[in-house]
Write a protein that holds these residues in place. Structure first.
Motif, PDB file in Angstrom:
ATOM      1  N   ASP A   1     -56.676 -37.999 -28.735  1.00  0.00           N
ATOM      2  CA  ASP A   1     -57.286 -37.222 -27.658  1.00  0.00           C
ATOM      3  C   ASP A   1     -57.837 -35.899 -28.179  1.00  0.00           C
ATOM      4  O   ASP A   1     -58.826 -35.385 -27.659  1.00  0.00           O
ATOM      5  N   ASP A   2     -57.237 -35.333 -29.237  1.00  0.00           N
ATOM      6  CA  ASP A   2     -57.774 -34.109 -29.833  1.00  0.00           C
ATOM      7  C   ASP A   2     -59.157 -34.347 -30.422  1.00  0.00           C
ATOM      8  O   ASP A   2     -60.087 -33.579 -30.188  1.00  0.00           O
ATOM      9  N   GLU A   3     -59.295 -35.412 -31.214  1.00  0.00           N
ATOM     10  CA  GLU A   3     -60.598 -35.718 -31.809  1.00  0.00           C
ATOM     11  C   GLU A   3     -61.648 -35.966 -30.735  1.00  0.00           C
ATOM     12  O   GLU A   3     -62.796 -35.538 -30.867  1.00  0.00           O
ATOM     13  N   LEU A   4     -61.277 -36.652 -29.693  1.00  0.00           N
ATOM     14  CA  LEU A   4     -62.235 -36.924 -28.623  1.00  0.00           C
ATOM     15  C   LEU A   4     -62.636 -35.633 -27.918  1.00  0.00           C
ATOM     16  O   LEU A   4     -63.804 -35.436 -27.586  1.00  0.00           O
TER      17      LEU A   4
ATOM     18  N   PRO B   1     -65.867 -32.415 -24.668  1.00  0.00           N
ATOM     19  CA  PRO B   1     -64.774 -32.004 -23.779  1.00  0.00           C
ATOM     20  C   PRO B   1     -64.684 -32.783 -22.469  1.00  0.00           C
ATOM     21  O   PRO B   1     -63.620 -32.825 -21.860  1.00  0.00           O
ATOM     22  N   ARG B   2     -65.760 -33.417 -22.072  1.00  0.00           N
ATOM     23  CA  ARG B   2     -65.726 -34.151 -20.791  1.00  0.00           C
ATOM     24  C   ARG B   2     -65.270 -35.599 -20.944  1.00  0.00           C
ATOM     25  O   ARG B   2     -65.031 -36.284 -19.952  1.00  0.00           O
ATOM     26  N   PHE B   3     -65.195 -36.067 -22.162  1.00  0.00           N
ATOM     27  CA  PHE B   3     -64.739 -37.438 -22.386  1.00  0.00           C
ATOM     28  C   PHE B   3     -63.247 -37.545 -22.114  1.00  0.00           C
ATOM     29  O   PHE B   3     -62.497 -36.578 -22.247  1.00  0.00           O
ATOM     30  N   VAL B   4     -62.799 -38.762 -21.757  1.00  0.00           N
ATOM     31  CA  VAL B   4     -61.390 -39.051 -21.499  1.00  0.00           C
ATOM     32  C   VAL B   4     -60.947 -40.122 -22.482  1.00  0.00           C
ATOM     33  O   VAL B   4     -61.600 -41.162 -22.616  1.00  0.00           O
ATOM     34  N   TYR B   5     -59.828 -39.837 -23.178  1.00  0.00           N
ATOM     35  CA  TYR B   5     -59.323 -40.760 -24.191  1.00  0.00           C
ATOM     36  C   TYR B   5     -58.646 -41.955 -23.545  1.00  0.00           C
ATOM     37  O   TYR B   5     -57.921 -41.786 -22.570  1.00  0.00           O
ATOM     38  N   PRO B   6     -58.873 -43.169 -24.046  1.00  0.00           N
ATOM     39  CA  PRO B   6     -59.739 -43.524 -25.160  1.00  0.00           C
ATOM     40  C   PRO B   6     -61.210 -43.578 -24.728  1.00  0.00           C
ATOM     41  O   PRO B   6     -61.527 -43.899 -23.584  1.00  0.00           O
TER      42      PRO B   6
ATOM     43  N   VAL C   1     -70.792 -34.760 -31.884  1.00  0.00           N
ATOM     44  CA  VAL C   1     -70.705 -35.083 -33.314  1.00  0.00           C
ATOM     45  C   VAL C   1     -69.369 -35.751 -33.612  1.00  0.00           C
ATOM     46  O   VAL C   1     -68.306 -35.230 -33.259  1.00  0.00           O
ATOM     47  N   ILE C   2     -69.429 -36.909 -34.273  1.00  0.00           N
ATOM     48  CA  ILE C   2     -68.204 -37.597 -34.684  1.00  0.00           C
ATOM     49  C   ILE C   2     -68.506 -38.440 -35.921  1.00  0.00           C
ATOM     50  O   ILE C   2     -69.588 -38.997 -36.045  1.00  0.00           O
ATOM     51  N   VAL C   3     -67.537 -38.487 -36.831  1.00  0.00           N
ATOM     52  CA  VAL C   3     -67.640 -39.284 -38.050  1.00  0.00           C
ATOM     53  C   VAL C   3     -66.422 -40.190 -38.111  1.00  0.00           C
ATOM     54  O   VAL C   3     -65.298 -39.760 -37.830  1.00  0.00           O
ATOM     55  N   SER C   4     -66.643 -41.435 -38.483  1.00  0.00           N
ATOM     56  CA  SER C   4     -65.551 -42.388 -38.661  1.00  0.00           C
ATOM     57  C   SER C   4     -64.544 -41.840 -39.661  1.00  0.00           C
ATOM     58  O   SER C   4     -64.915 -41.245 -40.675  1.00  0.00           O
ATOM     59  N   ASN C   5     -63.265 -42.051 -39.383  1.00  0.00           N
ATOM     60  CA  ASN C   5     -62.206 -41.596 -40.297  1.00  0.00           C
ATOM     61  C   ASN C   5     -62.455 -42.051 -41.729  1.00  0.00           C
ATOM     62  O   ASN C   5     -62.222 -41.305 -42.678  1.00  0.00           O
ATOM     63  N   ALA C   6     -62.924 -43.269 -41.911  1.00  0.00           N
ATOM     64  CA  ALA C   6     -63.119 -43.835 -43.253  1.00  0.00           C
ATOM     65  C   ALA C   6     -64.212 -43.111 -44.037  1.00  0.00           C
ATOM     66  O   ALA C   6     -64.256 -43.204 -45.265  1.00  0.00           O
ATOM     67  N   TYR C   7     -65.080 -42.383 -43.357  1.00  0.00           N
ATOM     68  CA  TYR C   7     -66.209 -41.727 -44.032  1.00  0.00           C
ATOM     69  C   TYR C   7     -66.111 -40.208 -44.044  1.00  0.00           C
ATOM     70  O   TYR C   7     -67.017 -39.536 -44.517  1.00  0.00           O
TER      71      TYR C   7
END
Length: 165
Positions: free
Chosen positions: A24-27, A32-37, A84-90
């Protein structure tokens, strides 16, 4: 080293992008308006007010990073970088830098803008350092509540867009 390319986001990318935030922190940092997941429907709803939703592609042409622009303002010659978001693997492999450079190029060449702005939360130290290392400077702040109802500072940052960035 991975060679990256980019393209406009397509509907088939939504499920992959939705898998990028692992907490939820990364999201919250992504939006800020997104809800996890995160779900594809949340991304689609956000796109109503966004421009140039873009994915960075890694190996096998799979999306590894995502961002968009908003509040594109020709009169002020500026826009905001969002989601902005980047996959953990990258992470740590140049995908974020490639994504940022791509979005700055789109703002400058497609929309003819001279300035890009963004908000980065004070609790996201890695991102603050990343943006500072890529020419963004703090220019303001606002106090907000995070997803846990804690008071934090959202730092406004900006950067002039130059040819050849």
């Amino acid at each position: 080293m991975t060679t990256f390319t980019y393209r406009d986001m397509e509907e088939k990318d939504l499920l992959i992008i939705s898998s990028f935030p692992s907490s939820d922190d990364e999201l919250f940092y992504m939006g800020p308006r997104f809800v996890y997941p995160l779900t594809p429907d949340q991304i689609v709803a956000m796109l109503e007010n966004r421009h140039s939703p873009t994915v960075v592609l890694g190996e096998a042409d799979t999306p590894v990073a995502y961002a968009n622009l908003y509040d594109v303002d020709a009169e002020r010659s500026s826009c905001w970088l969002g989601n902005v978001i980047v996959s953990n693997a990258y992470r740590g492999h140049g995908a974020a830098r490639y994504l940022l450079r791509t979005m700055m190029t789109l703002a400058r060449e497609k929309y003819r803008l001279d300035k890009m702005k963004l908000y980065c939360h004070n609790t996201n130290t890695k991102a603050l350092l990343f943006y500072c290392n890529n020419g963004f400077v703090p220019c303001g702040s606002r106090i907000i509540e995070n997803h846990r109802k804690e008071t934090i500072v959202s730092i406004e940052m900006e950067r002039t867009l130059h040819l050849g960035d």
